[in-house]
Design an enzyme around this catalytic site. Structure first.
Site, short mmCIF file in Angstrom:
data_model
loop_
_atom_site.label_atom_id
_atom_site.label_comp_id
_atom_site.label_asym_id
_atom_site.label_seq_id
_atom_site.Cartn_x
_atom_site.Cartn_y
_atom_site.Cartn_z
N GLU A 23 62.75 41.83 72.64
CA GLU A 23 63.90 41.31 73.76
C GLU A 23 63.75 42.64 74.70
O GLU A 23 64.77 43.16 75.17
CB GLU A 23 65.16 40.99 73.15
CG GLU A 23 65.21 40.07 72.31
CD GLU A 23 66.60 39.57 71.77
OE1 GLU A 23 67.73 40.76 71.87
OE2 GLU A 23 66.74 38.86 71.03
N HIS A 68 68.99 45.15 67.62
CA HIS A 68 68.65 45.81 68.88
C HIS A 68 69.06 47.40 68.55
O HIS A 68 70.00 47.57 68.01
CB HIS A 68 69.67 45.34 70.06
CG HIS A 68 69.24 45.95 71.52
ND1 HIS A 68 69.16 47.32 71.72
CD2 HIS A 68 68.84 45.30 72.43
CE1 HIS A 68 68.72 47.53 72.93
NE2 HIS A 68 68.54 46.32 73.40
N LYS A 89 69.39 39.88 81.60
CA LYS A 89 70.51 40.77 82.16
C LYS A 89 70.18 41.86 82.74
O LYS A 89 70.87 42.28 83.78
CB LYS A 89 71.80 41.06 81.21
CG LYS A 89 71.32 41.98 80.04
CD LYS A 89 72.44 42.67 79.21
CE LYS A 89 72.00 43.91 78.37
NZ LYS A 89 71.40 43.77 77.24
C1 LIG Z 1 70.52 44.42 76.54
C2 LIG Z 1 69.93 43.67 75.45
C3 LIG Z 1 68.61 43.64 75.60
C4 LIG Z 1 67.68 44.38 76.37
O1 LIG Z 1 67.71 45.86 76.08
P1 LIG Z 1 66.87 47.03 76.92
O2 LIG Z 1 67.26 48.13 76.38
O3 LIG Z 1 66.97 46.64 78.33
O4 LIG Z 1 65.49 46.71 76.61
C5 LIG Z 1 67.81 43.03 74.46
N1 LIG Z 1 68.55 42.03 73.50
C6 LIG Z 1 69.90 42.10 73.57
C7 LIG Z 1 70.70 41.31 72.57
C8 LIG Z 1 70.59 42.87 74.40
O5 LIG Z 1 71.98 42.91 74.84
#
Ligand SMILES: *Cc1c(COP(=O)(O)O)cnc(C)c1O
Length: 401
Positions: free
Chosen positions: A275, A200, A72
């Site tokens: 991630e 996260h 994303k």
């Molecule tokens: C947006 C998102 C990420 C990436 O987050 P960053 O802050 O850009 O590293 C990873 N995992 C999930 C589930 C997300 O929604």
């Protein structure tokens, strides 16, 4: 344009030229794209050398943790292809994102469908292509997955409190401590496998401690599952939230310490994944915009550019990006007079203002401004308001050495 055919990334982008350049000569590269390429509107340069360097840096700091790039953040096809070739997996949140990474050459086994609440049609698509790992944090998701994709394994998600972060995902996602056992039981009753835990921590905080707290909490979930007699969990997903700054190495040290402390006994059979989105996408992209209009008002100057707040630069409003545009002049005159300048985007809304009171030299229509570090949540979050679309912005591929 002097496209080099021998760049290490050339194999990844068979049908596209990759321009080799020295990192400190980026502006010269951008000028040559404009002059030799005859470019007359905003464009991006994607530096695949920076992507490769970020990948090496990740491996040094977090050995054994496979990055699943969060699509994303920036869905550029060549970025996805490069990440895939480097060995990354992908974090996808929708059918369209899964289609994009498959088209970029990834295989379904390298995808985690990391959206805790999914439309049924997208879950059925995941089943059809063989994406077999997803996240959940509610009981309704268990019955949906059972109905649409019973072979799918689950990761239970838990976001630690991080209210200090700029983006605290914990308000929307993540089971609370008291919800853990009921959620594990729900999966157990449905006959679904819970493969492990993901979280996260949010983005934009300075507290790297949150990773330690989250890893400790994840271990408690592994133990709760074992106590319920569930098959041993094997996946720990430490999520995203990493910035490509010195905070990254700091967070990585906290993570390594917490893994040794809380997962020491399980490490040999643990699949570790992350991630990261912003970490990989932010710095490789540079945006050049063209000045399309000017106005002098006494000692102040107004400039219109051909991308703005409804396009790539939405990140100024939505993500706290601080714009520091640089004029792309062939030669800077020392002591050149500057003016307090306002830079507007191209749409007819007064909100479409990129910077105000910003010191810039006198510029004319046809001059260029450069914005660095423009890859994270820029084009991905843009809209087509007033008929200006970032999909009209070309991306030139380059490889810095
Ligand atoms: C947006 C998102 C990420 C990436 O987050 P960053 O802050 O850009 O590293 C990873 N995992 C999930 C589930 C997300 O929604």
């Amino acid at each position: 344009m002097s496209g080099s055919r021998s760049s290490p990334m050339q194999a990844l982008v068979k049908d596209r030229a990759v321009l080799a350049f020295k990192l400190e000569e980026k502006d010269a590269l951008m000028r040559s794209i404009i002059i030799e390429g005859g470019v007359r509107s905003a464009f991006y340069v994607l530096d695949l050398g920076t992507v490769a360097e970020l990948y090496r840096r990740w491996q040094r700091a977090l050995p054994g943790v496979r990055p699943f790039y969060a699509v994303k953040c920036n869905t550029d096809r060549e970025l996805l292809a490069a990440m895939s070739a480097l060995g990354a997996g992908f974090d996808c949140a929708s059918r369209r994102e899964m289609e994009s990474v498959l088209a970029a050459g990834a295989d379904p086994g390298s995808i985690v469908y990391a959206n805790p609440c999914k439309p049924e049609t997208h879950v059925r698509y995941a089943a059809q292509i063989g994406v077999n790992l997803t996240t959940y944090d509610s009981e309704s998701e268990v019955s949906k997955v059972k109905r649409c994709h019973p072979g799918c394994e689950l990761l239970r998600i838990k976001g630690p409190d991080n209210s200090e972060a700029k983006v605290d995902l914990g308000t929307k996602y993540g089971a609370r401590a008291e919800e853990v056992v009921p959620l594990l039981r729900a999966a157990q009753r449905a006959g679904l496998t819970v493969a492990g835990v993901s979280f996260h921590v949010g983005y934009g905080g300075t507290r790297t401690d949150v990773y330690r707290e989250a890893i400790e909490a994840a271990r408690a979930v592994f133990d709760a599952a074992a106590a319920l007699g569930m098959p041993p969990m094997r996946v720990l997903d430490i999520g995203g939230g990493f910035a490509p700054t010195a905070l990254f190495e700091e967070a990585a040290a906290v993570i390594r310490g917490a893994l040794a402390r809380h997962f020491g006994d399980l490490l040999p059979c643990l699949e570790l994944v992350g991630e990261p989105g912003r970490y990989f996408a932010e710095t490789p992209f540079t945006l050049a915009v063209r000045v399309i209009g000017t106005r002098a008002r006494g000692e102040t100057r107004h400039y219109w550019i051909d991308d703005g707040i409804y396009g790539s630069l939405n990140t100024v409003v939505t993500d706290g990006y601080i714009p520091r545009p640089r004029p792309l002049a062939a030669s800077r005159v020392p002591g050149e007079k500057t003016y307090a300048s306002t830079v507007f985007g191209p749409t007819c809304d007064s909100l479409d203002t990129v910077v105000t009171g910003y010191q810039l030299p006198e510029m004319s229509v046809g001059d260029w401004l450069v914005f660095d570090d423009m890859g994270a949540y820029t084009t991905a979050c843009a809209c087509n308001f007033n008929g200006f679309s970032t999909s009209d912005i070309n991306t030139f591929l380059a490889y810095s050495t």
